[in-house]
Design a protein around this motif. Structure first.
Motif: not given
Length: 187
Positions: A145-154, A160-165
């Protein structure tokens, strides 16, 4: 291109075919004594007997164990706006999820750490990756349930975590990024 046919891969191999710059690049995984590597072959037209010989491109990918089956955990995408491949994978010896880039799919830059896995062996999960078109913004899903985000090419990452049902029965599988940026997930 060389004079080979497209390699036959075993059932636990994860594959990725990317067409860019008038060339097919076919990534696949294979194991030797439980250690997985990512290989690539290329062809300008995709026809039989036009593929290059396999080249090891990334070594020591950690597999996820499901019963007697082992599946290497990685994803490779092409960022067309900046003309590079991006790869994310768990390093077998350290349980660290990393991200790296390459302009040719063979030679990769330094790895940037996203996450260190501290759970039970075999509970690592499918990785999905996507670029926001026209940018170096990249999103990667990992674990359940996790997402990693980068705005500078990694180079730097926010997670953060994503809510799943129902986190006991539903797993985050992949991500798509559209303008905004807006994350679309599949679980």
């Amino acid at each position: 291109a060389g004079s080979s046919s497209l390699p036959t891969t075993d059932t636990s191999s994860w594959i990725k075919l990317i067409y860019t710059n008038n060339q097919y690049t076919y990534f696949f995984s294979s194991s030797t004594s439980g250690v997985y590597n990512i290989y690539l072959v290329t062809s300008t037209n995709g026809a039989d007997n036009t593929w290059s010989e396999p080249t090891t491109t990334i070594s020591t990918i950690k597999p996820s164990i499901d019963g007697e089956d082992a599946f290497p955990i990685y994803d490779i995408q092409y960022n067309a706006s900046s003309s590079y491949f991006g790869a994310t994978y768990y390093v077998s010896s350290t349980d660290v999820l990393v991200y790296t880039t390459s302009t040719d799919g063979v030679t990769w830059g330094a790895t940037n750490t996203i996450y260190t896995y501290a759970g039970e062996a075999g509970e690592e999960w499918v990785i999905g990756m996507d670029y926001l078109e026209g940018t170096d913004y990249v999103a990667i899903t990992y674990e359940f349930d996790k997402v990693a985000l980068s705005s500078d090419a990694g180079v730097t990452w926010a997670t953060s975590s994503v809510d799943v049902f129902d986190p006991n029965t539903e797993d985050l599988m992949t991500v798509n990024v559209t303008a905004g940026p807006i994350l679309h997930t599949v679980f």
